[in-house]
Structure formats: C-alpha cells, structure tokens
Design a protein around this motif. Sequence first.
Motif, PDB file in Angstrom:
ATOM      1  N   VAL A 271       0.841  -1.202   0.000  1.00 17.99           N
ATOM      2  CA  VAL A 271       0.000   0.000   0.000  1.00 17.99           C
ATOM      3  C   VAL A 271       0.876   1.252   0.000  1.00 17.99           C
ATOM      4  O   VAL A 271       0.646   2.204  -0.763  1.00 17.99           O
ATOM      5  N   GLN A 272       1.878   1.230   0.834  1.00 16.81           N
ATOM      6  CA  GLN A 272       2.749   2.409   0.904  1.00 16.81           C
ATOM      7  C   GLN A 272       3.523   2.605  -0.410  1.00 16.81           C
ATOM      8  O   GLN A 272       3.754   3.736  -0.844  1.00 16.81           O
ATOM      9  N   GLY A 273       3.904   1.485  -1.038  1.00 15.27           N
ATOM     10  CA  GLY A 273       4.585   1.601  -2.337  1.00 15.27           C
ATOM     11  C   GLY A 273       3.689   2.195  -3.395  1.00 15.27           C
ATOM     12  O   GLY A 273       4.104   3.054  -4.181  1.00 15.27           O
ATOM     13  N   GLN A 274       2.426   1.732  -3.404  1.00 15.36           N
ATOM     14  CA  GLN A 274       1.492   2.310  -4.382  1.00 15.36           C
ATOM     15  C   GLN A 274       1.222   3.771  -4.079  1.00 15.36           C
ATOM     16  O   GLN A 274       1.060   4.597  -4.994  1.00 15.36           O
ATOM     17  N   TRP A 275       1.176   4.117  -2.803  1.00 14.14           N
ATOM     18  CA  TRP A 275       0.953   5.515  -2.417  1.00 14.14           C
ATOM     19  C   TRP A 275       2.098   6.409  -2.926  1.00 14.14           C
ATOM     20  O   TRP A 275       1.879   7.506  -3.425  1.00 14.14           O
ATOM     21  N   GLN A 276       3.321   5.922  -2.787  1.00 18.42           N
ATOM     22  CA  GLN A 276       4.463   6.696  -3.264  1.00 18.42           C
ATOM     23  C   GLN A 276       4.386   6.912  -4.783  1.00 18.42           C
ATOM     24  O   GLN A 276       4.653   8.004  -5.280  1.00 18.42           O
ATOM     25  N   HIS A 277       4.003   5.835  -5.506  1.00 11.12           N
ATOM     26  CA  HIS A 277       3.862   5.975  -6.963  1.00 11.12           C
ATOM     27  C   HIS A 277       2.725   6.937  -7.317  1.00 11.12           C
ATOM     28  O   HIS A 277       2.808   7.678  -8.310  1.00 11.12           O
ATOM     29  N   TYR A 278       1.653   6.897  -6.496  1.00 13.94           N
ATOM     30  CA  TYR A 278       0.507   7.755  -6.796  1.00 13.94           C
ATOM     31  C   TYR A 278       0.857   9.230  -6.596  1.00 13.94           C
ATOM     32  O   TYR A 278       0.449  10.095  -7.375  1.00 13.94           O
ATOM     33  N   CYS A 279       1.626   9.495  -5.541  1.00 18.59           N
ATOM     34  CA  CYS A 279       1.978  10.895  -5.257  1.00 18.59           C
ATOM     35  C   CYS A 279       3.058  11.412  -6.195  1.00 18.59           C
ATOM     36  O   CYS A 279       3.045  12.586  -6.591  1.00 18.59           O
ATOM     37  N   GLN A 280       4.011  10.542  -6.530  1.00 23.54           N
ATOM     38  CA  GLN A 280       5.129  10.954  -7.375  1.00 23.54           C
ATOM     39  C   GLN A 280       5.317   9.940  -8.506  1.00 23.54           C
ATOM     40  O   GLN A 280       6.251   9.132  -8.482  1.00 23.54           O
ATOM     41  N   PRO A 281       4.408   9.945  -9.473  1.00 24.84           N
ATOM     42  CA  PRO A 281       4.472   8.939 -10.549  1.00 24.84           C
ATOM     43  C   PRO A 281       5.703   9.121 -11.428  1.00 24.84           C
ATOM     44  O   PRO A 281       6.171  10.235 -11.641  1.00 24.84           O
ATOM     45  N   THR A 282       6.209   7.992 -11.911  1.00 24.72           N
ATOM     46  CA  THR A 282       7.326   7.987 -12.854  1.00 24.72           C
ATOM     47  C   THR A 282       6.907   7.220 -14.106  1.00 24.72           C
ATOM     48  O   THR A 282       5.778   6.730 -14.196  1.00 24.72           O
ATOM     49  N   ASP A 283       7.825   7.098 -15.052  1.00 24.95           N
ATOM     50  CA  ASP A 283       7.508   6.366 -16.276  1.00 24.95           C
ATOM     51  C   ASP A 283       7.241   4.889 -16.006  1.00 24.95           C
ATOM     52  O   ASP A 283       6.612   4.213 -16.826  1.00 24.95           O
ATOM     53  N   LYS A 284       7.736   4.379 -14.888  1.00 28.59           N
ATOM     54  CA  LYS A 284       7.578   2.959 -14.575  1.00 28.59           C
ATOM     55  C   LYS A 284       6.433   2.702 -13.596  1.00 28.59           C
ATOM     56  O   LYS A 284       6.232   1.556 -13.178  1.00 28.59           O
ATOM     57  N   SER A 285       5.696   3.732 -13.204  1.00 26.48           N
ATOM     58  CA  SER A 285       4.585   3.542 -12.255  1.00 26.48           C
ATOM     59  C   SER A 285       3.447   2.791 -12.926  1.00 26.48           C
ATOM     60  O   SER A 285       3.036   3.154 -14.039  1.00 26.48           O
ATOM     61  N   PRO A 286       2.900   1.739 -12.279  1.00 26.91           N
ATOM     62  CA  PRO A 286       1.701   1.073 -12.833  1.00 26.91           C
ATOM     63  C   PRO A 286       0.556   2.078 -12.935  1.00 26.91           C
ATOM     64  O   PRO A 286       0.402   2.935 -12.059  1.00 26.91           O
ATOM     65  N   ALA A 287      -0.243   1.976 -14.002  1.00 24.99           N
ATOM     66  CA  ALA A 287      -1.272   3.008 -14.211  1.00 24.99           C
ATOM     67  C   ALA A 287      -2.521   2.407 -14.847  1.00 24.99           C
ATOM     68  O   ALA A 287      -2.485   1.349 -15.476  1.00 24.99           O
TER      69      ALA A 287
END
Length: 398
Positions: A271-287
């Motif tokens: 959950v925390q990993g997904q939260w980090q991606h959600y707040c600061q998305p990168t090219d490799k973030s699942p979407a």
Amino acid sequence: MSQYILINRIHVQNANAVAGFTWGFPAITHFMGFAHALSLKIQKSDFNEYSISGCGVVCHEHITHTYGDYEALFSQTKNPGAMHFEKNKAGKNPSIIEEGKMKITVSLLIHLDGFLGGQADNFTEWLKKQCLLQRLAGGTILDVESIQIFDLEDKSKFYLLKRKLLPGFALMDRSSLLGEHYEGELSKNSETELLDAWLDFSALKQRARPKSNLITKHLKAQIKRGELNPQVLRAWEAHLESIPYEGNIPQSVVEYFQTLDQSETGKDKDVQGQWQHYCQPTDKSPADWEYLPKASSGYLVPIMTGYKAISEVYEQNSEKSLQILGARDNETPVCFVEAVHSIGQWLGVNRFKSKEDIASCLWQYDYKKNWYLCRQPDATEQGGDDEDTILTEILDLS
C-alpha cells in the motif's frame, strides 16, 4: 421570417460521406448548394415572385458504406465511368480513387418569402419535380416523401411541423463553443493552437492515472476497523472521480498516510509503495488509462463549414482563369480554397420549443473577405464583423 418549406424525408443514395478532414456526414455546403440551386430555378420559373433562403438540415437516418472493425474502411466500387478508361501501360485497369459514400434520409427546412395563396399546391408539385432532378451531396435522390408549406404565425402549425420532423436531429452551429474553449486553453498555455482545441471536441483521448486499487481497499478496511474517519474515504473517492488526474490529492488523505508511515513502519508495504507511486508517478509507475471528457457536453461533432481563399479571385475569362484545369466554366470567377472546420451539434428536434428555435436551425451564407462560410444566425451575431473574431472561432487549416 415565418413561412418555411419542408422538404420531408429525402432518401439519398451514395451521398458523399467525406467532408474535409471529417467523415460520417456530408458537409453543410452540400445542402446550402442544393437550396441555392432551387432558388436559381425559382427565379427562372413562373414562380419568380417568390424567393427562398437559408437551409436547415434534420437527419433521420444515415448508413455509411464501411466495413471492418470500428468501421475503419470505406467500401469501394469500380464505377462504370472508370471502366471506360483505357488500360495503363502495364495492361491493368486504372487505380481506384478512394471515396466515402453513405445512404441518408434527411429533411430540409427552407425559408420562403412571398404569399402563395392558391398557388401552394402547384408550387410544391413543381418544387418536388425539381428536387428529384437534382443531386444532393453528390448522391442520387431516390424519393421525396412530401413537400409542404408551413406558416408559423399560426402556433398550431409549429407543432405540426415539429411532429413531421420527429424523430430527427437538427445540425446546429457550435463554433462559439470552439472559440470559448480555445480562449480558455490559451489562458492556461500560451502555446495552445486552434487545432488542439478542435481535437478536444473530436478526438477520443486517454490519460494515465497511477494505480490506486490497493489504497482504496486499505482505506475501506480501516473504516471497518473503526480506525479511520469516513470523511477521508469520501474525499478520496471524490478525488478519483475527478478526471483527468492532475495531482490535487485531498489533504486529509495525505495526512493519514503521513501518520501511517510513522506508526506502521514495515507493514502494508504494498500500500505504501502504491501511495508513493501515486503521489510521485514515474515512467515505470503502474497506471490505469482513463478516457478524458470532451470539452463540452452534448452530441458535438467536428464539421466542415466552408472555405478560406488561399489565392486571389481570378475573374471570368481572364488569362489566369483560363489556365486553371478542372474549373466548372470560364464565366464564373474562381479561386483556390482550403476547407474550414468547426464544431457542430446534433440537437434532437424534440427540444424545439418555439418558432424561434426553427429559425435558429437555418444555416445562411456568411461571406467576408477571403472567407466563404455557412453559419447560423446566432453564431453569426456572436462572431461579429471582425475577421479576427472569426479566426478565434473557426479552425483555419490552410
């Protein structure tokens, strides 16, 4: 303006389905040309004390000649005319020039000026014969169900006319929406072009939003345990419904996850990993991919509304006009043009409430220097006489 001619249910076969960069319905210039040809015939007939102007289009049925997934390809035919050409040097038939054709059933509303009196039946009978002799949008007219005259000073005639047009959709000019949207986008980004604003109405666009399924599941679980205020979840769900994703995460959710980081280190890592991606998305973030809403609501469509001159006007029988191949004749001034595109709307006839609504659906010619447009009265008034205003409302692709 109270008298109208209703040319009811014109059945057209092999009408042109391509209009500039758009396809799916003939350009409004086809219908204006049809009405203009009728007006010229009236001037030369025994009914020359009457005049007609404007043209409203109501579509009842349309079937494009396409095939394949998503109707991506036009059905092509070798027309008899092409078969008469001599074979090329390789001994093959000439190549097919791609055409877009369709079958349509439309009704036309045309303003009539003049008192018919006892001539109404003779006039409509003569007019129907002339309609059947013409082509509409390059297609063949197979039938015209009826032609009637309506004087909308009598309110009962309005309802009778409206019933005749149902079920159907009238083509309305919405170039003003394009102008407003373009101005709005320009205030956000000074490099925005009219083409971008036009595509916002016509293109099917998607934008990525970082995956959030684990976050939502976690918040719901915390509420069941009584460890989270339900307002935090409601704020999060409202945030997910806002499209497109542009950050703007509710502060209550941000504060909750800040607390979670401090108290539950090592737990809910996913959950925390997904939260980090959600707040600061990168090219490799699942979407997840979301469809972007159109620039405005309604059955809006891209349409072609006229032409913009890209050369001087060559007078009849001038040296330059005689050098132009493919001109209709040498007696008409001619110039080179590019198509002008804008935005239209298919408006259900059931939404017409008065004779003013009928008058507003009629298209008129609107000529200004180098611009040959078809517009509706309200749009013309909004556009004014300033050419700069036209530039903001009409997409110039020249």
